[in-house]
Design a protein around this motif. Sequence first.
Motif, PDB file in Angstrom:
ATOM      1  N   ILE A  57     -17.003  30.052  55.625  1.00  0.00           N
ATOM      2  CA  ILE A  57     -16.357  30.799  54.553  1.00  0.00           C
ATOM      3  C   ILE A  57     -17.033  30.457  53.236  1.00  0.00           C
ATOM      4  N   ASN A  58     -17.464  31.496  52.522  1.00  0.00           N
ATOM      5  CA  ASN A  58     -18.047  31.318  51.196  1.00  0.00           C
ATOM      6  C   ASN A  58     -16.918  31.466  50.182  1.00  0.00           C
ATOM      7  N   LEU A  59     -16.455  30.353  49.628  1.00  0.00           N
ATOM      8  CA  LEU A  59     -15.290  30.371  48.749  1.00  0.00           C
ATOM      9  C   LEU A  59     -15.595  30.938  47.376  1.00  0.00           C
ATOM     10  N   ASP A  60     -16.855  30.933  46.959  1.00  0.00           N
ATOM     11  CA  ASP A  60     -17.189  31.452  45.637  1.00  0.00           C
ATOM     12  C   ASP A  60     -16.947  32.949  45.542  1.00  0.00           C
ATOM     13  N   THR A  61     -17.243  33.682  46.601  1.00  0.00           N
ATOM     14  CA  THR A  61     -17.012  35.126  46.566  1.00  0.00           C
ATOM     15  C   THR A  61     -15.525  35.460  46.636  1.00  0.00           C
ATOM     16  N   LEU A  62     -14.732  34.590  47.240  1.00  0.00           N
ATOM     17  CA  LEU A  62     -13.289  34.833  47.303  1.00  0.00           C
ATOM     18  C   LEU A  62     -12.609  34.625  45.958  1.00  0.00           C
ATOM     19  N   ARG A  63     -13.192  33.785  45.117  1.00  0.00           N
ATOM     20  CA  ARG A  63     -12.564  33.450  43.842  1.00  0.00           C
ATOM     21  C   ARG A  63     -13.111  34.250  42.664  1.00  0.00           C
ATOM     22  N   GLN A  64     -13.942  35.241  42.890  1.00  0.00           N
ATOM     23  CA  GLN A  64     -14.573  35.950  41.781  1.00  0.00           C
ATOM     24  C   GLN A  64     -13.574  36.708  40.918  1.00  0.00           C
ATOM     25  N   GLY A  65     -12.605  37.392  41.507  1.00  0.00           N
ATOM     26  CA  GLY A  65     -11.681  38.199  40.718  1.00  0.00           C
ATOM     27  C   GLY A  65     -10.367  37.525  40.409  1.00  0.00           C
ATOM     28  N   PHE A  66     -10.328  36.188  40.474  1.00  0.00           N
ATOM     29  CA  PHE A  66      -9.053  35.483  40.293  1.00  0.00           C
ATOM     30  C   PHE A  66      -8.482  35.708  38.904  1.00  0.00           C
ATOM     31  N   TRP A  67      -9.249  35.431  37.867  1.00  0.00           N
ATOM     32  CA  TRP A  67      -8.728  35.538  36.506  1.00  0.00           C
ATOM     33  C   TRP A  67      -8.520  36.983  36.095  1.00  0.00           C
ATOM     34  N   GLN A  68      -9.205  37.892  36.749  1.00  0.00           N
ATOM     35  CA  GLN A  68      -9.015  39.316  36.444  1.00  0.00           C
ATOM     36  C   GLN A  68      -7.637  39.784  36.918  1.00  0.00           C
ATOM     37  N   HIS A  69      -7.176  39.272  38.047  1.00  0.00           N
ATOM     38  CA  HIS A  69      -5.899  39.690  38.612  1.00  0.00           C
ATOM     39  C   HIS A  69      -4.756  38.728  38.299  1.00  0.00           C
ATOM     40  N   PHE A  70      -5.042  37.656  37.573  1.00  0.00           N
ATOM     41  CA  PHE A  70      -4.023  36.647  37.296  1.00  0.00           C
ATOM     42  C   PHE A  70      -2.833  37.174  36.491  1.00  0.00           C
ATOM     43  N   PRO A  71      -3.034  37.998  35.436  1.00  0.00           N
ATOM     44  CA  PRO A  71      -1.860  38.473  34.682  1.00  0.00           C
ATOM     45  C   PRO A  71      -0.868  39.263  35.547  1.00  0.00           C
ATOM     46  N   LEU A  72      -1.370  40.125  36.417  1.00  0.00           N
ATOM     47  CA  LEU A  72      -0.478  40.877  37.301  1.00  0.00           C
ATOM     48  C   LEU A  72       0.228  39.943  38.278  1.00  0.00           C
ATOM     49  N   ALA A  73      -0.504  38.986  38.831  1.00  0.00           N
ATOM     50  CA  ALA A  73       0.099  38.046  39.770  1.00  0.00           C
ATOM     51  C   ALA A  73       1.141  37.173  39.081  1.00  0.00           C
ATOM     52  N   ALA A  74       0.880  36.742  37.873  1.00  0.00           N
ATOM     53  CA  ALA A  74       1.847  35.934  37.130  1.00  0.00           C
ATOM     54  C   ALA A  74       3.094  36.747  36.801  1.00  0.00           C
ATOM     55  N   THR A  75       2.928  38.014  36.464  1.00  0.00           N
ATOM     56  CA  THR A  75       4.079  38.879  36.180  1.00  0.00           C
ATOM     57  C   THR A  75       4.941  39.071  37.421  1.00  0.00           C
ATOM     58  N   VAL A  76       4.310  39.347  38.551  1.00  0.00           N
ATOM     59  CA  VAL A  76       5.059  39.520  39.804  1.00  0.00           C
ATOM     60  C   VAL A  76       5.756  38.220  40.180  1.00  0.00           C
ATOM     61  N   GLY A  77       5.090  37.080  40.024  1.00  0.00           N
ATOM     62  CA  GLY A  77       5.702  35.788  40.315  1.00  0.00           C
ATOM     63  C   GLY A  77       6.888  35.504  39.411  1.00  0.00           C
ATOM     64  N   ALA A  78       6.779  35.856  38.129  1.00  0.00           N
ATOM     65  CA  ALA A  78       7.895  35.642  37.203  1.00  0.00           C
ATOM     66  C   ALA A  78       9.078  36.533  37.556  1.00  0.00           C
ATOM     67  N   VAL A  79       8.817  37.782  37.943  1.00  0.00           N
ATOM     68  CA  VAL A  79       9.903  38.691  38.336  1.00  0.00           C
ATOM     69  C   VAL A  79      10.604  38.165  39.584  1.00  0.00           C
ATOM     70  N   VAL A  80       9.855  37.696  40.568  1.00  0.00           N
ATOM     71  CA  VAL A  80      10.450  37.145  41.785  1.00  0.00           C
ATOM     72  C   VAL A  80      11.276  35.899  41.459  1.00  0.00           C
ATOM     73  N   ALA A  81      10.765  35.039  40.583  1.00  0.00           N
ATOM     74  CA  ALA A  81      11.501  33.833  40.200  1.00  0.00           C
ATOM     75  C   ALA A  81      12.794  34.192  39.467  1.00  0.00           C
ATOM     76  N   LEU A  82      12.749  35.190  38.587  1.00  0.00           N
ATOM     77  CA  LEU A  82      13.960  35.610  37.887  1.00  0.00           C
ATOM     78  C   LEU A  82      14.982  36.219  38.840  1.00  0.00           C
ATOM     79  N   GLU A  83      14.521  37.019  39.803  1.00  0.00           N
ATOM     80  CA  GLU A  83      15.445  37.583  40.788  1.00  0.00           C
ATOM     81  C   GLU A  83      16.078  36.488  41.640  1.00  0.00           C
TER      82      GLU A  83
END
Length: 119
Positions: free
Chosen positions: A79-105
């Motif tokens: 497994i090449n982990l560098d290619t898996l982590r390329q878009g992490f910070w690009q998708h982080f705001p959406l993931a953080a928003t979904v995580g916050a909504v789930v935590a609030l629910e």
Amino acid sequence: MDTLSLLFYTFAFVLVYAGFRVITAKSPVTAALHLVLAFASASCVWMLLQAEFLAIALILVYVGAVMVLFLFVVMMLDINLDTLRQGFWQHFPLAATVGAVVALELAAVLMGGVRVSEA
């Protein structure tokens, strides 16, 4: 605080820590080993609830079979982990928003308490 409560909180803390490390581990093998720790902690919680069959079944089925198979497959793959982590910070705001909504629910559900009605 009695001994059972202390053991429960200890195993619950270990379970939450291991679950967090499964998500944040850099290596898939480390994540799998933390998943084994999470299963073992969950099994100890089942033992505290006097559900011995469920605890042994969790250890035998998940740790004994599924995790060994998962570790074998992860170790066999390259497994090449560098290619898996390329878009992490690009998708982080959406993931953080979904995580916050789930935590609030979850907080909204748990703040209401458990209401048990008579049958």
